[in-house]
Scaffold this active site. Structure first.
Site, short mmCIF file in Angstrom:
data_model
loop_
_atom_site.label_atom_id
_atom_site.label_comp_id
_atom_site.label_asym_id
_atom_site.label_seq_id
_atom_site.Cartn_x
_atom_site.Cartn_y
_atom_site.Cartn_z
CG ASP A 88 44.89 38.64 43.23
OD1 ASP A 88 44.48 37.64 42.61
OD2 ASP A 88 44.15 39.34 43.95
CG ASP A 477 16.84 54.89 67.42
OD1 ASP A 477 17.12 55.08 68.62
OD2 ASP A 477 17.67 54.45 66.58
C1 LIG Z 1 39.89 44.15 35.09
C2 LIG Z 1 40.47 43.16 34.10
C3 LIG Z 1 40.96 41.95 34.53
N1 LIG Z 1 41.47 41.02 33.63
C4 LIG Z 1 41.95 39.70 34.10
O1 LIG Z 1 41.34 39.33 35.31
C5 LIG Z 1 42.13 38.30 35.92
C6 LIG Z 1 42.18 38.62 37.42
O2 LIG Z 1 42.27 37.45 38.15
P1 LIG Z 1 43.56 37.01 38.97
O3 LIG Z 1 43.09 36.17 40.10
O4 LIG Z 1 44.39 38.19 39.30
O5 LIG Z 1 44.38 36.15 37.91
P2 LIG Z 1 44.03 34.76 37.21
O6 LIG Z 1 43.52 35.01 35.85
O7 LIG Z 1 43.16 33.92 38.11
O8 LIG Z 1 45.44 34.10 37.08
P3 LIG Z 1 46.45 33.66 38.26
O9 LIG Z 1 47.58 34.63 38.21
O10 LIG Z 1 46.86 32.26 37.90
O11 LIG Z 1 45.72 33.70 39.58
C7 LIG Z 1 43.51 38.39 35.29
O12 LIG Z 1 43.69 37.25 34.46
C8 LIG Z 1 43.45 39.65 34.45
O13 LIG Z 1 44.25 39.52 33.30
C9 LIG Z 1 41.51 41.31 32.28
O14 LIG Z 1 41.92 40.48 31.47
N2 LIG Z 1 41.07 42.55 31.86
C10 LIG Z 1 40.55 43.48 32.69
O15 LIG Z 1 40.15 44.58 32.25
#
Ligand SMILES: Cc1cn([C@@H]2O[C@H](COP(=O)(O)OP(=O)(O)OP(=O)(O)O)[C@@H](O)[C@H]2O)c(=O)[nH]c1=O
Length: 616
Positions: A88, A477
């Protein structure tokens, strides 16, 4: 460190990536890992306030994502994969956690917040080892996190909107993708780039080395007592046969625990001589890591307080990085004592240790040095000098109840100038972090005058005047507080729409206003005083005028961790207490305010807005 062999060891296993993120899939497949992708259905809705740090939240979310997939696959196939990986990624700035924007406006709010500033990106990772014995699922979790600091350039509104309109921000934490167009927003990056993209590959490989090179004590124990080793992975993958050291001991902030199919549990260490703690050959109770953390919690608080008191964070903000010996010289302390304190601060995530010496983390720079706009240095000092000794009387307060304990060692009135200022700085630090959220919890644009009762340094008044260009605010105050407010007014940002008026809201006439504000005031007082104050406000407020109350509202469900210490504070400190929504609503209605609405203002405060009814 040899990276590929450790990835190679996973090739013998059925590995699942519990993520829908295409970036994570790409990073891991480029590293040569073979895996299936099963996106997690875990709803990312954990209560952020209940976590001590943002990364604890990211780790827990990663863990829950992975556990959900492991359990679902086990239920479906009656056989879970060997390893499930969850992650995450969150962006944090000024204590706020930013996840994926819900719409374009939300993306705009996030990117404006990051504009021109430095922020942290944390990825929490959970590696779950699954073992199925007699259709029973046994889960073992290893977890860690990685932090990277990213600085945005000063960006124009036009560029921000152009970027938002590209659609790129929507599925990315913090509303940007550093690997694509978003890379243009970034001035510099400190730390692992891939961690920002969504997966800290380097730390992951180190974790695998740690996990697979050394057989853990519990594996040795289980091999001895159970006929079938629960996780065959470790024996097969071990490079260093027979080494008995416990990698969990050397864990760098990540955890190492066990989860059961129907709930999470932490793994028990082997008892003496490798038997379980009961000596019966049955599984010992889960290792109470969280409990031990609680038992030690006071040491962590005290270390933070002492480092603040000795100005460690101020010294490092100005001159860091510095070696322990140089810091000791500057803070006038022993070298060996300083070194230990510094290492504890590193373990607590407040400092970083580099080849050139110790330096502040961003958290410490922003919140623990004494000079920043969002400094909590004085709040820490107030807790050290004031609450620490009051809390030694908690037992008495619990035994006898607040009112009995109150008055015995009760609060000394905040008398000396030093104490008044420290108290004001402590309140100011917290108010600076919450003022904007309180000011914007409701649309207050219909009001043209407000009176912030007990408004202290005017932090909320400033947020209100910034948000509502027509609004004039009077901060009311005690005289000893108003005497010092000038120290807290930022240069160049003064406004004639804020005035300060000395007075006691229980005794003196209240200023005239359309809107009366009581922010973090009512919980300080017992019911009779709350009624007295509300009746004074009510009789001064014209029909159609408003009352805005900001408090942390007690909920029916088990209280969020963040509000618990506050409720204990009140037991040892004053006769006040936290209240639930029905109680606040009842109090407000009883004093002539109707249509009481509730809004959340971040994790630490809730806001209620009521309207003064016409007298019958
Ligand atoms: C800061 C930043 C973040 N991300 C993406 O942000 C999502 C975070 O969300 P998450 O909840 O951690 O993940 P998700 O996409 O919802 O997927 P899941 O693991 O199924 O929860 C991930 O995708 C990361 O790559 C980028 O691609 N580039 C960046 O510079």
């Amino acid at each position: 460190m040899v990276l590929s062999p450790v990835i190679g060891k996973l090739l013998q296993k059925r590995v699942v990536l519990a993520s829908a993120s295409p970036r994570r899939r790409e990073i891991l497949s480029h590293a040569g890992l073979r895996f299936e992708v099963v996106p997690s259905r875990f709803k990312e809705k954990l209560d952020k306030a209940s976590f001590p740090t943002p990364y604890a939240y990211a780790i827990e979310t990663a863990k829950q994502k992975a556990l959900e997939v492991a359990r679902r696959m086990h239920q479906k196939d009656l056989r879970a994969p060997d390893v499930v990986i969850g992650a995450d990624t969150i962006v944090t700035i000024g204590g706020l956690i930013l996840e994926k924007p819900v719409d374009k406006q939300d993306a705009y709010r996030m990117l404006s917040r990051l504009n021109g500033k430095e922020h942290s990106v944390f990825t929490g990772v959970a590696i779950v080892h699954c073992c199925t014995t007699d259709a029973q699922l046994d889960l073992e979790v290893s977890e860690f996190h990685e932090e990277t600091t990213v600085k945005f350039s000063e960006l124009s509104e036009e560029l921000l909107w152009e970027y938002i309109d590209s659609g790129e921000p929507m599925d990315k934490a913090g509303g940007y993708g550093i690997q694509a167009l978003g890379g243009m927003l970034v001035e510099h990056v400190r730390g692992d780039f891939l961690n920002v993209v969504g997966f800290p590959l380097n730390h992951f490989c180190k974790k695998l080395v740690e996990l697979y090179s050394l057989p853990r004590r519990e594996d040795l124990r289980r091999v001895k007592h159970d006929s079938i080793p629960p996780v065959d992975t470790f024996e097969n993958l071990s490079d260093v046969e027979g080494s008995g050291s416990d990698p969990a001991q050397g864990d760098d902030g990540g955890g190492h625990g066990r989860a059961e199919a129907d709930g999470d549990r932490t793994q028990a260490p082997a008892g003496p001589q490798g038997t379980d703690s009961h000596g019966t050959g049955e599984s010992p109770p889960p290792f109470p890591a969280g409990l031990l953390e609680l038992i030690d919690g006071f040491k962590a608080s005290k270390a933070l307080f002492v480092a603040c008191k000795l100005n460690v964070f101020d010294v490092l903000k100005v001159d860091g990085p510095l070696k322990a010996v140089d810091i000791a010289g500057k803070i006038d302390a022993s070298v060996c004592g300083t070194e230990r304190l510094l290492d504890v601060c590193v373990a607590l995530g407040l400092l970083e240790k580099t080849d050139r010496g110790y330096r502040n983390t961003e958290l410490a720079d922003v919140h623990l040095a004494s000079d920043g706009e969002y400094s909590l240095h004085s709040l820490a000092m107030h807790s050290n000098d004031h609450f620490w000794s009051l809390f030694t009387d908690l037992e008495l307060a619990v035994r006898e109840g607040a009112s009995a304990a109150f008055g015995r060692k009760a609060e000394e009135p905040v008398q000396s100038k030093h104490k008044t200022l420290q108290f004001m700085r402590a309140m100011h630090g917290f108010a600076m972090l919450t003022a904007r959220q309180v000011a914007t919890a409701f649309d207050l644009s219909q009001f043209t005058s407000a009176c912030d009762l007990g408004g202290c340094t005017g932090a909320l008044a400033r947020a209100l005047t910034q948000e509502y260009p027509r609004l004039k605010v009077t901060v009311f105050d005690l005289p000893e507080v108003i005497e010092h407010v000038t120290c807290f007014q930022p240069e160049g940002r003064r406004t004639d729409r804020i005035s300060f008026m000395p007075g006691d809201f229980f005794k003196d006439d209240l200023p005239e206003a359309d809107l009366y504000i009581l922010s973090r005031i009512l919980h300080e007082w017992p019911d009779d005083k709350v009624c007295e104050l509300l009746s004074r406000v009510s009789s001064r407020c014209k029909p159609g005028g408003g009352i805005l109350v900001a408090e942390k509202i007690l909920e029916d469900k088990p209280a969020a961790r963040g509000s618990l210490p506050a409720s204990l504070n009140l037991l040892v400190r004053t006769q006040g207490r936290e209240r639930g929504l029905p109680e606040y609503r009842g109090l407000l209605e009883r004093h002539g305010f109707r249509d009481v609405r509730l809004a959340h203002a971040g994790d630490r405060l809730d806001v209620m807005l009521g309207t003064r009814a016409s007298p019958p």
